[in-house]
Structure formats: structure tokens, C-alpha cells
Design a protein around this motif. Sequence first.
Motif, mmCIF file in Angstrom:
data_model
loop_
_atom_site.group_PDB
_atom_site.id
_atom_site.type_symbol
_atom_site.label_atom_id
_atom_site.label_comp_id
_atom_site.label_asym_id
_atom_site.label_seq_id
_atom_site.Cartn_x
_atom_site.Cartn_y
_atom_site.Cartn_z
ATOM 1 N N LYS A 2 -2.212 31.228 36.268
ATOM 2 C CA LYS A 2 -0.808 31.089 35.890
ATOM 3 C C LYS A 2 -0.379 29.637 36.113
ATOM 4 C CE LYS A 2 0.112 35.873 37.169
ATOM 5 N NZ LYS A 2 0.793 36.773 38.136
ATOM 6 N N ILE A 3 0.036 28.999 35.028
ATOM 7 C CA ILE A 3 0.397 27.583 35.064
ATOM 8 C C ILE A 3 1.877 27.425 34.740
ATOM 9 C CG2 ILE A 3 0.034 25.330 33.965
ATOM 10 C CD1 ILE A 3 -2.827 26.223 33.344
ATOM 11 N N LEU A 4 2.560 26.575 35.499
ATOM 12 C CA LEU A 4 3.959 26.239 35.230
ATOM 13 C C LEU A 4 4.046 24.795 34.768
ATOM 14 C CD1 LEU A 4 7.054 26.649 35.317
ATOM 15 C CD2 LEU A 4 6.969 25.988 37.738
ATOM 16 N N LEU A 5 4.815 24.557 33.707
ATOM 17 C CA LEU A 5 5.113 23.209 33.251
ATOM 18 C C LEU A 5 6.559 22.892 33.592
ATOM 19 C CD1 LEU A 5 3.452 23.383 29.717
ATOM 20 C CD2 LEU A 5 2.498 22.355 31.790
ATOM 21 N N MET A 6 6.766 21.805 34.316
ATOM 22 C CA MET A 6 8.111 21.359 34.682
ATOM 23 C C MET A 6 8.347 19.961 34.152
ATOM 24 S SD MET A 6 8.421 22.476 38.694
ATOM 25 C CE MET A 6 10.174 22.064 38.782
ATOM 26 N N GLY A 7 9.614 19.612 33.986
ATOM 27 C CA GLY A 7 9.948 18.268 33.561
ATOM 28 C C GLY A 7 11.344 18.234 32.982
ATOM 29 N N PRO A 8 11.984 17.073 32.999
ATOM 30 C CA PRO A 8 13.323 16.964 32.418
ATOM 31 C C PRO A 8 13.274 17.200 30.917
ATOM 32 C CG PRO A 8 12.440 14.791 32.923
ATOM 33 C CD PRO A 8 11.493 15.783 33.523
ATOM 34 N N ALA A 9 14.434 17.451 30.325
ATOM 35 C CA ALA A 9 14.517 17.674 28.883
ATOM 36 C C ALA A 9 13.888 16.507 28.129
ATOM 37 C CB ALA A 9 15.983 17.829 28.474
ATOM 38 N N GLU A 165 21.321 16.275 34.340
ATOM 39 C CA GLU A 165 21.973 16.337 35.649
ATOM 40 C C GLU A 165 21.630 17.638 36.361
ATOM 41 O OE1 GLU A 165 26.474 16.102 37.614
ATOM 42 O OE2 GLU A 165 26.216 16.112 35.442
ATOM 43 N N ILE A 166 21.661 18.744 35.615
ATOM 44 C CA ILE A 166 21.312 20.045 36.195
ATOM 45 C C ILE A 166 19.866 20.031 36.684
ATOM 46 C CG2 ILE A 166 20.868 22.478 35.634
ATOM 47 C CD1 ILE A 166 23.286 22.360 33.762
ATOM 48 N N GLU A 170 18.952 20.556 40.628
ATOM 49 C CA GLU A 170 18.465 21.881 41.000
ATOM 50 C C GLU A 170 16.959 21.977 41.229
ATOM 51 O OE1 GLU A 170 19.879 24.912 38.421
ATOM 52 O OE2 GLU A 170 21.974 24.627 39.007
ATOM 53 N N THR A 171 16.208 20.967 40.819
ATOM 54 C CA THR A 171 14.751 21.103 40.917
ATOM 55 C C THR A 171 14.120 20.390 42.102
ATOM 56 O OG1 THR A 171 14.408 19.180 39.481
ATOM 57 C CG2 THR A 171 14.475 21.350 38.428
ATOM 58 N N SER A 172 14.820 19.448 42.696
ATOM 59 C CA SER A 172 14.205 18.618 43.740
ATOM 60 C C SER A 172 13.634 19.456 44.884
ATOM 61 C CB SER A 172 15.209 17.596 44.278
ATOM 62 O OG SER A 172 16.366 18.246 44.777
ATOM 63 N N GLU A 173 14.363 20.462 45.317
ATOM 64 C CA GLU A 173 13.893 21.298 46.423
ATOM 65 C C GLU A 173 12.625 22.060 46.054
ATOM 66 O OE1 GLU A 173 15.469 24.998 49.261
ATOM 67 O OE2 GLU A 173 16.815 24.052 47.808
ATOM 68 N N GLN A 174 12.605 22.614 44.849
ATOM 69 C CA GLN A 174 11.442 23.404 44.438
ATOM 70 C C GLN A 174 10.232 22.513 44.187
ATOM 71 O OE1 GLN A 174 11.405 26.687 44.640
ATOM 72 N NE2 GLN A 174 9.219 26.516 44.245
ATOM 73 N N ILE A 175 10.447 21.310 43.669
ATOM 74 C CA ILE A 175 9.342 20.370 43.470
ATOM 75 C C ILE A 175 8.675 20.059 44.809
ATOM 76 C CG2 ILE A 175 8.799 17.967 42.885
ATOM 77 C CD1 ILE A 175 10.851 18.228 40.598
ATOM 78 N N GLN A 176 9.489 19.825 45.834
ATOM 79 C CA GLN A 176 8.941 19.561 47.163
ATOM 80 C C GLN A 176 8.188 20.768 47.702
ATOM 81 O OE1 GLN A 176 8.754 16.656 48.635
ATOM 82 N NE2 GLN A 176 9.845 15.734 46.921
ATOM 83 N N LYS A 177 8.692 21.959 47.407
ATOM 84 C CA LYS A 177 8.035 23.184 47.877
ATOM 85 C C LYS A 177 6.665 23.339 47.210
ATOM 86 C CE LYS A 177 8.894 28.152 48.498
ATOM 87 N NZ LYS A 177 7.668 28.663 47.833
#
Length: 204
Positions: A2-9, A165-166, A170-177
Amino acid sequence: MKILLMGPAGSGKGTQGEMLHKRLGLPLISVGQTLRDLSPGHPWYNEINETISNGNLAPHDKVAEILKEKTTAPGFEKGYIMDGWGRTTVDLEYFDPGYDKVFFINIPREISLIRLSTRRTCETCGAVYNVVSNPSKVEGVCDKCGGALRQRDDDKEEAILKRLEIFTNETSEQIQKFRSEGVLVEIDGSGTPEEVFEEVKKHL
């Protein structure tokens, strides 16, 4: 897997997801596209469509239920590639797939604005073009189905800035996790899709 892709718009998550799908043979789930594909008869269609058009995130609980149903369907037994779910701690409180790898594709805000404000989407089949880097053969007409190309409401500058902005807030905490769990891989998404994918492949 299971792979997650994250990144700004505008970071190119969708493009990288397609490339990963072809390479790994795993289903690709774009949360944004899944929500946009809801039929007008769906009980949450009006609420979710209006929220997204205004540049806001759809309600976590409703999106989680839609994704749970999708990922338990036949064909998802070996895993999948997710684009757009798990970027906040709240996401995972409602539905935690248990990702094996998280690719964080990062780009500067200026690049997000340029890429998204010039993006056009087919009203009929959902194909995506860019008037600068990937235009259709005939202006305003989809190469694949002949449908009309339009700028989505959430690709207009005001909505883009709100989305960025959202994302940042909202993502900084989860990125660190994810980083602390050893599953996060940060990729510079400023290059061409092929250049970015070469970096992604190094971590598969």
C-alpha cells in the motif's frame, strides 16, 4: 503493498501514480477524482461537490466510507496506490490503510500556481491537459473523446492558494509521523515527470 502519494496541489502526484500503476500493476485511487466521479444521484453528491468547488476538503467521515467501500472491492487484495488520503492525522483516525511506503512529492508554491492555473480537464472523460506543457491537439477539445475542456473551479488562483494553505497547515504533523515511522520518502517534484519517476523508482 500500500503506497501513499502526498504533495501540494500541482506536485504531479496523479502523474506519478499512473506511472507507478503501470510499473507495479496495483490499482490507483485518486481521492479527488473518486469524489468528482460521484454520480448526481449519490446522497452526498451536492455537499461534496460544493465543498470541493470552493477549495475546501470534503468531510473526512464521508470520504472514509467511500474509500473503505472502494478498497475492499475485488482487485485490491494485493494493495493499491493512494493519491490524497492520509495527509492528516484526522484522515487516519477515520480510515488507516496501513501504508508501507509514503512518497512526499514537494514543489515550491510558485510552481503549483503555474501548473494548476494552466490545467484544463475534460468534462466528459476527466482527461487532464495543460495549455503550456501538454495542450490538446485542438484548443478546448479533448483528444481522447472530443469532450469540452474546462478549467475546474478549484484550479482557479483563489482556490489554489486556499488549497496550498490547507495542505501546509494540515499535513506537517502527519509528514513528521510518517518520517518517524520510517516509511516517508521525500522527492523533489520540480523536474519533468520522467525525472521525478526515476527518483521514485530508486525507493521501490
